[in-house]
Design a protein around this motif. Structure first.
Motif, mmCIF file in Angstrom:
data_model
loop_
_atom_site.group_PDB
_atom_site.id
_atom_site.type_symbol
_atom_site.label_atom_id
_atom_site.label_comp_id
_atom_site.label_asym_id
_atom_site.label_seq_id
_atom_site.Cartn_x
_atom_site.Cartn_y
_atom_site.Cartn_z
ATOM 1 N N SER A 215 54.558 42.353 38.139
ATOM 2 C CA SER A 215 54.056 41.854 39.416
ATOM 3 C C SER A 215 53.481 42.989 40.253
ATOM 4 O O SER A 215 52.450 42.827 40.923
ATOM 5 N N ARG A 219 49.475 43.495 41.652
ATOM 6 C CA ARG A 219 49.160 43.656 43.069
ATOM 7 C C ARG A 219 48.748 45.082 43.426
ATOM 8 O O ARG A 219 48.459 45.367 44.595
ATOM 9 N N ARG A 222 45.772 46.108 45.653
ATOM 10 C CA ARG A 222 45.934 46.047 47.114
ATOM 11 C C ARG A 222 46.873 47.130 47.622
ATOM 12 O O ARG A 222 46.719 47.626 48.742
ATOM 13 N N TRP A 223 47.865 47.478 46.816
ATOM 14 C CA TRP A 223 48.868 48.452 47.252
ATOM 15 C C TRP A 223 48.335 49.884 47.267
ATOM 16 O O TRP A 223 48.740 50.684 48.113
ATOM 17 N N LYS A 258 44.301 43.545 37.883
ATOM 18 C CA LYS A 258 44.251 42.846 39.164
ATOM 19 C C LYS A 258 44.628 41.375 39.016
ATOM 20 O O LYS A 258 44.026 40.630 38.226
ATOM 21 N N ASP A 259 45.658 40.956 39.759
ATOM 22 C CA ASP A 259 46.114 39.562 39.844
ATOM 23 C C ASP A 259 46.502 38.962 38.492
ATOM 24 O O ASP A 259 46.559 37.740 38.347
ATOM 25 N N PHE A 261 49.287 38.095 36.731
ATOM 26 C CA PHE A 261 50.727 37.918 36.874
ATOM 27 C C PHE A 261 51.391 37.493 35.568
ATOM 28 O O PHE A 261 52.604 37.286 35.530
#
Length: 275
Positions: A215, A219, A222-223, A258-259, A261
């Motif tokens: 996870s 993300r 963005r982090w 990216k994304d 999951f």
């Protein structure tokens, strides 16, 4: 196992604690006071180590020699072994690569060792991870069996025991430094109580949370920019920013995830390696 004579190079706080466990198990532990401090001599006497005049005497009498010293001194200490052909336990907090290099230079049979936990005694236990030739690892395991220095064999690969220490220390030590910077930022803005409240609510052990890593990778796009903002905040306050920029670099390795999951742990860890 039958009583053995073991040499210690050199008995600092952790080394003395390991020696105490060996002595309690019926083994004799030798050390050489030449060039050592008064504090080391006092600690050795309190532990019950037997002093010998020279390193060659220690080597001649010892079936097994442990090196437990500051990491920067590991090669220097190993250099004292000369033609020693017994078992040498390289138990310092050094990289697997350095352990492999030391092994290649010595005539001794090298057991890669690493110690995790507080100095062992009747109230606390440490794990002593061991890797190397099976017979040598088994002999060292027998020396420590039943003591508060719990031996944990890892197989024959030199470097495996050191890798446990490096992997654990990477998190355990860095997390303390990161916590200090985080609290320094909060303190400068008078929001230390609020940070502590959030930390208490978080209540998780990131090192044990393997399920959370995929996870995080998903993300990370963005982090990573947020970590650069943290770095800017730290710099403006005169605080170290390398931990935040380092975290941003780690997260940049996951840019292609990216994304995602559904990424899964094996791919999450694999994608951290530089191509």
């Amino acid at each position: 196992m039958a009583a053995s004579t073991v040499g210690l190079l050199h008995p600092g706080r952790m080394g003395s604690a390991i020696a105490a466990q060996l002595i309690a198990g019926g083994h004799q532990a030798l050390w050489c006071p030449a060039g050592r401090s008064a504090g080391t001599a006092r600690r050795a006497a309190e532990t019950g180590l037997t002093a010998v005049e020279t390193i060659p005497q220690l080597l001649e009498r010892s079936a097994v020699v442990f090196s437990i010293c500051p990491p920067a001194a590991a090669e220097e200490v190993a250099g004292h072994l000369g033609d020693y052909d017994g078992i040498f336990v390289e138990a310092n907090a050094i990289s697997p690569q350095r352990t492999i290099e030391i092994d290649a230079r010595l005539r001794a049979t090298v057991v890669d060792g690493s110690i995790i936990g507080p100095p062992p005694n009747e109230h606390s236990t440490a794990r002593v991870y061991l890797s190397g030739p099976d017979d040598a690892v088994e002999l060292v395991r027998g020396l420590l069996a039943g003591s508060s220095a719990e031996p944990v064999p890892l197989g024959e690969r030199i470097g495996a025991a050191s890798a446990v220490k490096m992997a654990y220390g990477s998190f355990q030590k860095t997390s303390r430094a990161l916590a200090a910077v985080s609290h320094a930022i909060a303190d400068d803005y008078g929001v230390g109580e609020q940070l502590l409240n959030e930390a208490t609510a978080l209540g998780s052990n990131a090192l044990a949370d393997l399920d959370g890593l995929p996870s995080a990778a998903a993300r990370a796009w963005r982090w990573a920019p947020e970590m650069l903002e943290v770095a800017e905040t730290a710099r403006a306050l005169g605080l170290p920013d390398a931990l935040a920029t380092g975290a941003a670099e780690v997260m940049s390795r996951w840019a292609d995830d990216k994304d995602d999951f559904d990424l899964g742990l094996p791919a999450t860890l694999r994608n951290l390696h530089r191509e």
